[in-house]
Each structure stands twice: as structure tokens, then as C-alpha cells.
Design a protein around this motif. Structure first.
Motif, PDB file in Angstrom:
ATOM      1  N   ASN A  73       0.802  -1.226   0.000  1.00 51.56           N
ATOM      2  CA  ASN A  73       0.000   0.000   0.000  1.00 51.56           C
ATOM      3  C   ASN A  73       0.834   1.276   0.000  1.00 51.56           C
ATOM      4  O   ASN A  73       0.307   2.370  -0.202  1.00 51.56           O
ATOM      5  CB  ASN A  73      -0.947   0.012   1.202  1.00 51.56           C
ATOM      6  CG  ASN A  73      -0.208  -0.024   2.520  1.00 51.56           C
ATOM      7  OD1 ASN A  73       0.653  -0.871   2.748  1.00 51.56           O
ATOM      8  ND2 ASN A  73      -0.536   0.894   3.429  1.00 51.56           N
ATOM      9  N   GLU A  76       2.781   2.779  -4.190  1.00 50.34           N
ATOM     10  CA  GLU A  76       2.136   3.585  -5.224  1.00 50.34           C
ATOM     11  C   GLU A  76       2.065   2.843  -6.556  1.00 50.34           C
ATOM     12  O   GLU A  76       2.416   3.372  -7.614  1.00 50.34           O
ATOM     13  CB  GLU A  76       2.860   4.920  -5.402  1.00 50.34           C
ATOM     14  CG  GLU A  76       2.830   5.793  -4.146  1.00 50.34           C
ATOM     15  CD  GLU A  76       3.425   7.168  -4.389  1.00 50.34           C
ATOM     16  OE1 GLU A  76       2.766   7.974  -5.050  1.00 50.34           O
ATOM     17  OE2 GLU A  76       4.554   7.402  -3.917  1.00 50.34           O
ATOM     18  N   GLY A  99     -10.643   3.326  -3.902  1.00 54.16           N
ATOM     19  CA  GLY A  99      -9.273   3.684  -3.525  1.00 54.16           C
ATOM     20  C   GLY A  99      -9.108   5.150  -3.181  1.00 54.16           C
ATOM     21  O   GLY A  99      -8.276   5.517  -2.352  1.00 54.16           O
ATOM     22  N   LEU A 100      -9.910   5.994  -3.823  1.00 54.74           N
ATOM     23  CA  LEU A 100      -9.854   7.425  -3.526  1.00 54.74           C
ATOM     24  C   LEU A 100     -10.504   7.741  -2.186  1.00 54.74           C
ATOM     25  O   LEU A 100     -10.035   8.601  -1.433  1.00 54.74           O
ATOM     26  CB  LEU A 100     -10.548   8.217  -4.648  1.00 54.74           C
ATOM     27  CG  LEU A 100      -9.966   8.041  -6.052  1.00 54.74           C
ATOM     28  CD1 LEU A 100     -10.804   8.809  -7.062  1.00 54.74           C
ATOM     29  CD2 LEU A 100      -8.512   8.503  -6.095  1.00 54.74           C
ATOM     30  N   ARG A 103      -8.412   7.087   0.720  1.00 49.75           N
ATOM     31  CA  ARG A 103      -7.354   8.098   0.811  1.00 49.75           C
ATOM     32  C   ARG A 103      -7.907   9.436   1.309  1.00 49.75           C
ATOM     33  O   ARG A 103      -7.207  10.451   1.272  1.00 49.75           O
ATOM     34  CB  ARG A 103      -6.682   8.268  -0.552  1.00 49.75           C
ATOM     35  CG  ARG A 103      -5.771   7.099  -0.924  1.00 49.75           C
ATOM     36  CD  ARG A 103      -5.362   7.150  -2.392  1.00 49.75           C
ATOM     37  NE  ARG A 103      -4.331   6.161  -2.701  1.00 49.75           N
ATOM     38  CZ  ARG A 103      -4.553   4.861  -2.875  1.00 49.75           C
ATOM     39  NH1 ARG A 103      -5.797   4.397  -2.762  1.00 49.75           N
ATOM     40  NH2 ARG A 103      -3.570   4.038  -3.150  1.00 49.75           N
ATOM     41  N   LYS A 104      -9.173   9.422   1.738  1.00 50.80           N
ATOM     42  CA  LYS A 104      -9.825  10.593   2.343  1.00 50.80           C
ATOM     43  C   LYS A 104      -9.976  11.760   1.361  1.00 50.80           C
ATOM     44  O   LYS A 104      -9.957  12.928   1.756  1.00 50.80           O
ATOM     45  CB  LYS A 104      -9.045  11.080   3.575  1.00 50.80           C
ATOM     46  CG  LYS A 104      -8.735   9.988   4.596  1.00 50.80           C
ATOM     47  CD  LYS A 104      -9.986   9.398   5.209  1.00 50.80           C
ATOM     48  CE  LYS A 104      -9.628   8.383   6.294  1.00 50.80           C
ATOM     49  NZ  LYS A 104     -10.831   7.731   6.878  1.00 50.80           N
ATOM     50  N   ILE A 150      -6.167   6.026  -9.024  1.00 49.03           N
ATOM     51  CA  ILE A 150      -5.331   6.479  -7.910  1.00 49.03           C
ATOM     52  C   ILE A 150      -4.002   7.075  -8.392  1.00 49.03           C
ATOM     53  O   ILE A 150      -3.146   7.434  -7.573  1.00 49.03           O
ATOM     54  CB  ILE A 150      -5.055   5.328  -6.915  1.00 49.03           C
ATOM     55  CG1 ILE A 150      -4.312   4.180  -7.608  1.00 49.03           C
ATOM     56  CG2 ILE A 150      -6.351   4.824  -6.282  1.00 49.03           C
ATOM     57  CD1 ILE A 150      -3.862   3.073  -6.680  1.00 49.03           C
TER      58      ILE A 150
END
Length: 357
Positions: A73, A76, A99-100, A103-104, A150
Motif C-alpha cells: 500500500n 504507489e 481507492g480514492l 485516501r480521504k 489512484i
């Protein structure tokens, strides 16, 4: 994007060496394929690059950063799996945006990114559908979109087209190539399909029994295989055994049936051959032609076993030089009748002497 470098990577499972001393560099923005038969170690190598496996030996670098022990993770990378791995209870939008979200990223930014990537993979208008409502090709596009959204530094694809039918495979491999070139993203692609690898790769590594056998462009791999395995595995090839009769300048060997074959070796390797030693040559079916002439060498008397019509060529399966051979003849060739005796000729420039190793 990044360059990917492997320095002596070795991965074992108990007593089995799945990857043995892999060493190569993948350029920034390159589409690099790991090609080989099932069980050769290509997926294991990809999983080492992804971080799912930690090699016992060697180093993996992204640019100059050692990522050998970095968790997946944090590398990248974006991964596209063979079975798509889509969540059945989530819509296309939620699958791609997951996935976004973890990532908040702000909700509005997520929506913008997902809609942008849907357009890129040509799935505009399907955001609210669920995986069971999609075709296999559409599901594969969703899996690709999820990996790309991502913005990974490296895109990893593990036999992504193996579950698709033949026509759809061609369409999707063209799409993957288009998207990869548009994004200019460093991509590592795993497949056992030679045609697929030759069609989309900038370069490829041919792997067997955990060992990288050859690295090169598709043209180099096809035209100048480094050894018997690569010659036999890539495309169709006739392998003929004989004894070297001349190694002074042009190479020449006599087959076990007494016929002379003249050819060439890859530049710089002629010193590996000596008169009297055993040698192997490789000849592609498309480079062998029917002839009525009788040159002093490279003539192959043969008998047709059977033929198959492929539209652009007629593939003749013949007995010649003590083995079964394949010859691609003109579609209108009238010599495809079982039992017909024919004479074949191949130019010396199309007869490749293979290194002894």
C-alpha cells in the motif's frame, strides 16, 4: 512516473526456486511484459514488484528508492488481477472510487476523478451499474479504471485478458496499449500469450523455470532468439539438429540425413561453433518456400502429411530432415495433398544457428 530496477531478485517457496536471480531495468513509461509458460515464475516476479512477496535475495528499486521491504500500500502501484476482483455489491462508480475514498479525498474530487477515468476507459454512462450487469470486457475496463484512478507510479497487470474470448482479447489489448501510451505510465504486464506480448510490448522478458532467458524488443525476441527454449516458445519454429561442417565466415551444418544448411548466428557468437560439433538451427515457417530449383544447400526434400487453410496462408505439415516441420505456403498452393513429395528452400539469412547453451 518511475523506472523499475531488479537487482538479483530471488524468491523461493520451500525448496522451489520460483524466481532465480532476476536482473533487468524497466524504463520510465515503458510497457514491459513478463512472458512465459504457466508456472515459470512470471506472476511470482510481478507479486515481488507489487510487494505481496518479499524476495529472499536481491533488491527492487523504484527510481533510486529501495522498495524491497516496503508494504504494497506504500509502493504507489496499481494492480489489475486476472479475475478482475470487483466487489459485486458495489456499483461501477463505487468500485472505481473506493481507492480514492480510503485516501480521504473529498467527495466532489472523487466524483470528478471517477467520471474522468470512466471516459478514458470508454465506460461513460455505466457508473450506476453493478458488475453482474456488465460484459467481461466492461468488467475488465472497470478493473483497469480502478487501478488507474489512484494515479499509480507503476501499473501492474497479471494476465488481465485470460478470461475473455479471442476477439475481445484483441480489442482489450489494443485499449490497454492506447491508454498506457496516453498516460505514459510505467507498466509491467504478465501473460503466457505470445501474440499478445509481441503486439503490445515495448520490450519483454521471456522466463522459464524462474530464469529470465532473454530480454529484448518483440522484433529481437522473434527474429533472434538466444536459445532453444525462446526459439521454440515464441511463435512457430522448426528446430533442426546437425553437425557443423564450416564455421569460417558463414556457418554451415550437415543434417543427420546428409543435407547442407547454411545460415548465420547472432552477431558476435560465431566463435561458439567448431567444426564437428552438434548444432541446432531455427527456421520460421513463413521463411520456407516451395521451389523447383536445386541449389547446393538449404534444399529440404519433404512429404506433405496434411494441410490447414488459414485464409492468408496455407499451413503445410510435412516430414522433412527427419522431423515434422511446418511451412506457410501461398493460400492457393496446390501442394497440400497428403502424400505429395515437395522440395523446399530457405534463404541462409533465415536460418539462425542457436547458441549451444
Amino acid at each position: 512516473m518511475v523506472t523499475v530496477s531488479l537487482r538479483g531478485v530471488t524468491k523461493r517457496f520451500n525448496d522451489v526456486i520460483a524466481v532465480n536471480d532476476a536482473r533487468f531495468d524497466i524504463a520510465d513509461g515503458e510497457l514491459f511484459t513478463l512472458l512465459g509458460p504457466s508456472g515459470c515464475g512470471k506472476t511470482t516476479l510481478l507479486r515481488c514488484i507489487a510487494g505481496f512477496y518479499i524476495p529472499e535475495e536481491g533488491t527492487i528499486l523504484f527510481d533510486d528508492l529501495d522498495v524491497t521491504n516496503v508494504p504494497p500500500n506504500l509502493r504507489e502501484t496499481g494492480m489489475v488481477f486476472q479475475n478482475y476482483a470487483l466487489w459485486p455489491h458495489m456499483s461501477v462508480f463505487d468500485n472505481i472510487g473506493y481507492g480514492l475514498k480510503i485516501r480521504k479525498m473529498h467527495k466532489d474530487a472523487v466524483e470528478d476523478k471517477v467520471l474522468e477515468i470512466l471516459d478514458l476507459v470508454q465506460l461513460t454512462g455505466l457508473a450506476e451499474r453493478y458488475p453482474y450487469q456488465l460484459s467481461g470486457g466492461q468488467q475488465q475496463r472497470v478493473a483497469l479504471a480502478r487501478a488507474l484512478v489512484i494515479e499509480p507510479k507503476v501499473l501492474l497487470l497479471d494476465e488481465p485478458l485470460s478470461n475473455l474470448d479471442a476477439k475481445l482479447r484483441i480489442e482489450m489489448r489494443n485499449e490497454i496499449s492506447r491508454i498506457q501510451k496516453r498516460l505514459d505510465i510505467t507498466t509491467i504486464y504478465v501473460t503466457h500469450d505470445q501474440e499478445e506480448a509481441l503486439a503490445i510490448s515495448d520490450r519483454l522478458a521471456v522466463i522459464d523455470n524462474g530464469v529470465v532467458q532473454q530480454i529484448g524488443t518483440p522484433h529481437e525476441i522473434y527474429s533472434l532468439p538466444r536459445n532453444l527454449f525462446v526459439a521454440d516458445f515464441i511463435g512457430e519454429c522448426n528446430i533442426i539438429k546437425g553437425t557443423v561442417t564450416s564455421a569460417d565466415g558463414a556457418l554451415e551444418m550437415k543434417t543427420e540425413e546428409g543435407y547442407l544448411l547454411r545460415g548465420f548466428a547472432e552477431k558476435g557468437s560465431t566463435e561458439e561453433y567448431a567444426v564437428g560439433e552438434t548444432a541446432y538451427v531455427a527456421m520460421r515457417p513463413e521463411n520456407i518456400r516451395l521451389t523447383n530449383k536445386t541449389p547446393e544447400s538449404n534444399v529440404i526434400p519433404a512429404r506433405v502429411r496434411y494441410s490447414q487453410y488459414f485464409g492468408k496462408v496455407t499451413r503445410l505439415f510435412v516430414d522433412g530432415l527427419g522431423t515434422h516441420m511446418k511451412v506457410d505456403a501461398d493460400p492457393g498452393a496446390a501442394m497440400g495433398v497428403e502424400g505429395t513429395d515437395i522440395e523446399l528452400y530457405v534463404e541462409p539469412s533465415a536460418v539462425l544457428f542457436l547458441p549451444r547453451a
